[in-house]
Design an enzyme around this catalytic site. Structure first.
Site, PDB file in Angstrom:
ATOM      1  N   ASP A 120       4.110 -14.075  11.614  1.00 10.08           N
ATOM      2  CA  ASP A 120       2.766 -14.464  11.186  1.00 10.08           C
ATOM      3  C   ASP A 120       1.809 -13.301  11.433  1.00 10.08           C
ATOM      4  OD1 ASP A 120       0.198 -15.532  10.996  1.00 10.08           O
ATOM      5  OD2 ASP A 120       0.754 -17.443  11.902  1.00 10.08           O
ATOM      6  N   LYS A 152      -7.255  -0.801  11.696  1.00 10.60           N
ATOM      7  CA  LYS A 152      -6.640  -1.249  10.435  1.00 10.60           C
ATOM      8  C   LYS A 152      -5.406  -0.386  10.142  1.00 10.60           C
ATOM      9  CE  LYS A 152      -6.048  -1.437   5.749  1.00 10.60           C
ATOM     10  NZ  LYS A 152      -5.216  -0.546   4.924  1.00 10.60           N
ATOM     11  N   GLU A 166       0.832  -1.211   0.000  1.00 10.90           N
ATOM     12  CA  GLU A 166       0.000   0.000   0.000  1.00 10.90           C
ATOM     13  C   GLU A 166       0.869   1.266   0.000  1.00 10.90           C
ATOM     14  OE1 GLU A 166      -3.033   0.022   3.056  1.00 10.90           O
ATOM     15  OE2 GLU A 166      -3.424   2.154   2.758  1.00 10.90           O
ATOM     16  N   HIS A 201      -2.148  10.813   0.144  1.00  9.02           N
ATOM     17  CA  HIS A 201      -2.286   9.467  -0.407  1.00  9.02           C
ATOM     18  C   HIS A 201      -2.311   9.514  -1.940  1.00  9.02           C
ATOM     19  CE1 HIS A 201      -3.264   5.279   0.275  1.00  9.02           C
ATOM     20  NE2 HIS A 201      -4.107   5.345  -0.737  1.00  9.02           N
TER      21      HIS A 201
END
Ligand code: NAD
Length: 456
Positions: A286, A270, A87, A410
């Site tokens: 992991d 998130k 991202e 962004h």
């Protein structure tokens, strides 16, 4: 570059993003004392033969960008943060927030011992209360049986406690659940603890008169947590367009939104995990286990909430005591208030079951290089760095959201992906991306148009 080799190397690397990939790699290699072979791994990564030994049915490899989060000061030590992520803007944002945090002496972190939980599910128990008392009376025997890893024992870890929980009603009837608490030291520890759970299961069957079904770790590793805190003066947030005091007040409002509303909390958390998962991937950990633990922990009081706290605090400005001593005048209320200054306090705490040995941390060559760049020796230190990265990532997102909005920064980075998708390569990527941003239309169709005009 000689200064990078000494003990006072700083992770505050101004203009790092403007350098070429090769220049950045050289800086990082000098910082971490990478050998030429290790530096080669940075670009060559995993071989197909190595991949074939990691998972099943391998037909190829899938590469992701490996970036470096800069500017991190954690417990007065400078760190460069390896991050693997697809991202755009995550690495830039975290580096920006880490620079802000330096205005408040960086991050302070801590962690619990690395204690994992294994669960054994017991069914068909004739008398659950009696079974529980038998199990608890046999704690010492069970702990001795669970001591299945000599390596971990020698390192000071191993089984610690037995706990029992009873569910009188479930969709399929009553069950008793036994928890084995196990310190897995520098391993994530899934294999060690699953082995221990399977080893004690037959004894638990005898003690309870029931049948052991599942024997597996819990990913809600709430006994194995890390936390990070930061305190940043309001002035660090001041820009020509925004007052720092307003920005930090609004960051607290934004966090409060995520404390009370699960719809916001999911997005908020998130963002935290954008940073943590990227470090997990880079170090061969992991990330699904981390995600599961973080989200379950975020809902621990029955409602899913923000994992962070952000609040505005008032402190007396340094140097004012001196000023006061020198002044013979009586203070007015306004003078007293002027001496107070506002700071932003932030804290993140979450379960983090990560390792620096075992799993892909050892089998993926780049994971080893990432750990060397971090200069980390223990799983606890890695979890603390991850907590600091998560807090920084959250700060960057909240600051952007309460000021310009998330899209401005962004889109500039996203524009490069749009240019690539339109077929641009080489220098065209950056120049087309810049034009898309200038025109305020970061769209695939427009990128294709610009590109085709260039090569008419
Ligand atoms: P592992 O078994 O490969 O390595 C751990 C072992 O390394 C220990 O048992 C110990 O024998 C040895 N060791 C050497 N030095 C050590 C040290 N300093 N501290 C601790 N142990 C040391 O790996 P693991 O950590 O047991 O398992 C991790 C893997 O398990 C990951 O790949 C994960 O994806 C996977 N996994 C996860 C889940 C889950 O999260 N639900 C379930 C099963 C497997």
């Amino acid at each position: 570059m000689a200064n990078l080799a000494n003990h006072h190397r700083s992770s505050r690397l101004s203009g790092f993003y403007q350098k070429s990939v090769a220049e950045r790699a050289t800086i990082v290699a000098q910082w971490a004392h990478l050998t030429p072979a290790e530096q080669t791994i940075l670009t060559e990564s995993l071989t197909v033969a190595q991949a074939d030994k990691m998972v099943e049915n391998v037909v190829g490899r899938y590469s992701l960008p490996f970036g470096i989060g800069v500017n991190f000061l954690i417990n007065q030590r400078d760190y460069l943060i390896p991050m693997v992520i697809e991202e755009p803007s995550v690495v830039a944002a975290v580096s920006f927030a880490a620079r802000l945090a330096r205005a408040g002496d960086g991050f302070r972190t801590g962690s619990t011992d690395p204690v994992m939980i294994a669960q054994v599910q017991l069914l068909d128990i004739p008398d659950p209360d009696l079974a529980i008392s038998h199990i608890l009376a046999a704690k010492a025997e069970l702990l001795a049986l669970a001591d299945t890893s000599p390596t971990i024992r020698e390192l000071g870890g191993g089984p610690l406690a037995i706990e029992v929980r009873s569910f009188a009603q479930t969709p399929t009837g009553p069950m008793v659940i036994v928890h084995l608490l196990f310190d897995t030291r520098d391993a994530m520890g899934a294999n060690a603890i699953n082995t221990a759970a399977e080893t004690i299961a037959p004894t638990l069957e005898k003690l309870s008169g029931g049948r052991a079904l599942l024997r597996i770790l819990s990913n809600l590793t709430d006994q194995r947590r890390a936390w990070a805190e930061v305190t940043i003066p309001a002035e660090a947030f001041t820009t020509p367009d925004y007052s720092g005091t307003q920005v930090i007040a609004d960051i607290a409002h934004a966090n409060a939104f995520a404390v009370v509303d699960p719809y916001r909390a999911a997005t908020h958390n998130k963002g935290i995990l954008n940073g943590i998962d990227a470090v997990a991937l880079a170090t061969g950990n992991d990330w699904r286990a981390i995600e599961a633990g973080a989200h379950a922990y975020a809902a621990r009081d029955g409602q899913y909430r923000a994992l962070t706290t952000w609040e505005v605090r008032e402190i007396e400005r340094q140097g004012d005591k001196e000023t006061r001593r020198q002044s013979d005048q009586v203070d007015t209320q306004s003078k007293i208030e002027n001496r107070k200054s506002k700071i932003l306090f932030g804290r993140l705490e979450l379960p983090l079951s990560v390792g620096v040995v075992g799993g892909a941390t050892r089998s993926h060559p780049l994971a080893q290089v990432a750990l060397k760049i971090l200069g980390i020796q223990s799983a606890r230190e890695l979890s603390e760095v991850m907590a600091a990265v998560g807090l920084a990532q959250n700060l960057a997102a909240l600051r952007a959201l309460v000021t310009d909005g998330i899209q401005r920064g962004h889109m500039a980075l996203h524009a490069r992906q749009v240019a690539i998708a339109a077929g641009a390569s080489g220098q065209d990527v950056d120049s087309i991306a810049a034009q898309l941003v200038r025109e305020g239309q970061v769209r695939l169709e427009r990128a294709k148009e610009i590109l085709s005009k260039r090569y008419e």
